[in-house]
Design an enzyme around this catalytic site. Structure first.
Site, PDB file in Angstrom:
ATOM      1  N   ASP A  31       5.049  -5.485  -5.114  1.00 46.51           N
ATOM      2  CA  ASP A  31       4.137  -4.251  -4.921  1.00 46.51           C
ATOM      3  C   ASP A  31       4.738  -2.985  -5.404  1.00 46.51           C
ATOM      4  OD1 ASP A  31       3.000  -5.871  -2.936  1.00 46.51           O
ATOM      5  OD2 ASP A  31       3.499  -4.609  -1.422  1.00 46.51           O
ATOM      6  N   ASP A  32       4.069  -2.097  -5.508  1.00 44.19           N
ATOM      7  CA  ASP A  32       4.046  -0.505  -6.027  1.00 44.19           C
ATOM      8  C   ASP A  32       4.371  -0.374  -7.406  1.00 44.19           C
ATOM      9  OD1 ASP A  32       4.021  -0.537  -3.285  1.00 44.19           O
ATOM     10  OD2 ASP A  32       6.372   0.207  -3.044  1.00 44.19           O
TER      11      ASP A  32
ATOM     12  N   HIS B  69      -3.360  -1.954  -4.549  1.00 44.83           N
ATOM     13  CA  HIS B  69      -2.446  -1.379  -3.595  1.00 44.83           C
ATOM     14  C   HIS B  69      -2.811   0.190  -3.195  1.00 44.83           C
ATOM     15  CE1 HIS B  69       0.838  -1.739  -0.992  1.00 44.83           C
ATOM     16  NE2 HIS B  69       1.875  -1.132  -1.730  1.00 44.83           N
TER      17      HIS B  69
ATOM     18  N   HIS C 236      -0.382   4.943  -2.868  1.00 43.92           N
ATOM     19  CA  HIS C 236       0.238   4.666  -1.837  1.00 43.92           C
ATOM     20  C   HIS C 236      -0.238   5.282  -0.316  1.00 43.92           C
ATOM     21  CE1 HIS C 236       3.375   2.318   0.130  1.00 43.92           C
ATOM     22  NE2 HIS C 236       3.384   1.396  -0.697  1.00 43.92           N
TER      23      HIS C 236
ATOM     24  N   HIS D  19       9.160  -5.973  -4.444  1.00 43.64           N
ATOM     25  CA  HIS D  19       8.711  -4.700  -5.045  1.00 43.64           C
ATOM     26  C   HIS D  19       9.132  -4.746  -6.918  1.00 43.64           C
ATOM     27  CE1 HIS D  19       8.597  -3.910  -0.789  1.00 43.64           C
ATOM     28  NE2 HIS D  19       7.698  -2.805  -1.209  1.00 43.64           N
TER      29      HIS D  19
HETATM   30 NI    NI Z   1       4.092  -0.691  -0.831  1.00 43.66          NI
END
Ligand code: NI
Length: 505
Positions: A328-329, A379, A383, A470
């Site tokens: 993620d991210d 995603h 955020h 991540h």
């Molecule tokens: Ni995240």
């Protein structure tokens, strides 16, 4: 990037009481606006307006001794808001924080009333959240983040203010206290901050080089918003000062070991051994996650595997086990590339839940991902905690991101992971994509320890698991090879979330 939820309860409360509140608030607000339109009443005073809107206030203990979290929400259709701020047992600190919050609220409501007057309608919202950054000396830095929008197309500025407290004495401390009031030290700090800015990959493409000098000039005012942690002194700049608004309020992190001599003795870390370099501190996301070991994702730990996924393990034996690795991210130019290389070495497929804002800047790496056969997931753009947004804004966050990924790669996006795993009815309704959560949380953002990822995976993985990592932390990239070796030796195949869903149907 992360907006942390200190308290998941408020969401449920919203739903339960929203109908009653909406009805009450509509009548209250209509009154305010109608009297104004008639021109018979004088301009309503902000204070009055605030108190005329039904507000839910909740107070709960935080994870930090002596600190309470105050949550105020209003579902008023014309001017909704969700506000969180800290309070302590010390009056002067409480007053300082509260008066800032009231000022923010008043500014917001004033703008909304003006909008209503000019356009005849409003659609906007105010979100105030905060982070707690503790220090081993016992002091706290509180970083309050304010985001507002005044209409669908007009986002207000994001704003960061820091507050500081010694919970023992009730004293506040400023950047001046931190540097013992020494302007030579401030000058040295300014140089370190400029160096850190130029080293920060996230900021690089957004910098206003011409204004940098001015906003980082060694004046106390320029450094008034800060937080002190064991590892770093973090400086928060106003939006649109040293960098464009795409990065929000710029956050610059200076490792404590680089400025150790500058800190007044009361603020020296107790154990310098622990000081570590923080990679990729530029985004709101990573810096927030860094701060207090209270990552939002933890709220949905271990029991929140997506509905589509079967929790029952098939009989062992001839059937190969499957696991979906998710990152993620990102993307991050360095970390993601290293992860892609490691995955390739093991011929493993994974899923990347990316932020649209990052895809826009690191499109090359997203294409490498696609070419290698990995799944591209959404995603959100920046955020956002979607549970705090209007349905229109939710749709925008998601659609804009899918469009960016599809533009860049020509590949369709077929999976969505909400930041913080935060979903409510509105999010469910506005998401045309399958919502993918996880069942194994490596907490890689928290420990930044390559070996620890393997340990968590060993303890929790089962057939059909979705593992959360991540791709913005160097330690995650460094720990991945061992994870892949282990899972392979245990008979796992590495699949994308889409493949996992297909096989469990
Ligand atoms: Ni995240």
């Amino acid at each position: 990037m992360n907006r942390k939820r200190h308290n998941a309860r408020s969401v449920g409360i919203d739903i339960t009481f929203s109908i009653a509140i909406v009805l009450l608030t509509i009548s209250a607000i209509l009154l305010v606006f109608m009297t104004e339109k008639d021109g018979t009443a004088s301009q309503p005073d902000e204070k009055e307006t605030i108190s005329s809107i039904p507000v839910e206030t909740e107070q709960i203990d935080s994870n930090y001794p002596g600190i309470k979290i105050i949550t105020k929400t209003s579902n008023d259709k014309n001017a909704p808001y969700a506000i969180q701020y800290p309070q302590s047992i010390h009056t002067s600190f409480n007053t300082e924080v509260k008066s800032y919050i009231e000022e923010v609220q008043a500014r917001y409501l004033e703008t909304m009333i003006e909008k209503k007057r000019l356009d005849g309608k409003t659609s906007g919202e105010l979100n105030v959240s905060y982070e707690t950054l503790p220090h081993s000396s016992g002091i706290y830095s509180f970083v309050v983040l304010t985001g507002s929008s005044f209409s669908e197309s007009e986002a207000g500025k994001m704003e960061i203010r820091s507050f500081h407290l010694n919970p023992e004495t009730g004293e506040d401390f400023s950047i001046k206290d931190l540097l013992a009031g020494d302007s030579n030290r401030l000058q040295t700090l300014a140089s370190s901050v400029r160096r850190a800015i130029h080293k920060d990959e996230t900021l690089q493409e957004h910098l206003f080089e011409d204004d940098l000098e001015k906003y980082t000039e060694p004046r106390w005012m320029n450094y008034r918003n800060f937080a002190l942690t064991e590892d770093a002194l973090i400086i928060y700049f106003d939006e649109n000062t040293i960098a464009d608004s795409l990065v929000g309020p710029p956050i610059v992190s200076v490792p404590v070991d680089a400025i150790d001599e500058l800190l007044s003795s009361a603020f020296k870390p107790e154990d310098m051994e622990d000081a570590i370099e923080i990679p990729n501190q530029g985004s709101m996301d990573s810096s927030k996650e860094e701060q207090n070991g209270e990552h939002p994702d933890k709220s949905t730990e271990s029991d929140t595997v997506s509905d589509e996924q079967s929790k029952d393990s098939p009989p062992t034996g001839t059937v190969r086990k499957k696991v979906a690795l998710t990152f993620d991210d990102g993307p991050d130019p360095k970390v993601t590339r290293q992860i892609l290389e490691t995955l390739q070495m093991h011929d493993a497929k994974a899923t990347f839940f990316m932020l649209g804002s990052r895809v826009e800047y690191y499109s090359d790496i997203v294409n490498e991902m696609k070419d290698a056969g990995h799944e591209l997931g959404n995603h959100t753009w920046n955020h956002a905690d979607l549970t705090k947004l209007s349905p229109e804004r939710i749709a925008k966050e998601i659609d804009k991101t899918s469009a960016m990924i599809e533009d860049v790669t020509g590949q369709k996006v077929e999976a969505f992971r909400p930041p913080y795993g935060a979903v409510n009815d509105a999010v469910n309704n506005m998401t045309g994509l399958p919502i993918v959560l996880w069942d194994v949380d490596t907490q890689d953002w928290k420990y930044r320890d390559p070996a620890r990822i393997l340990q968590v995976v060993k303890e929790n993985v089962k057939d059909g698991s979705i593992i959360l990592m991540h791709d913005i932390h160097q330690s995650t990239a460094d720990g991945l090879d061992a994870v892949l070796l282990y899972l392979k030796s245990e008979g796992y195949d590495f699949v994308t979330v889409k493949e996992l869903e297909e096989t469990s149907l």
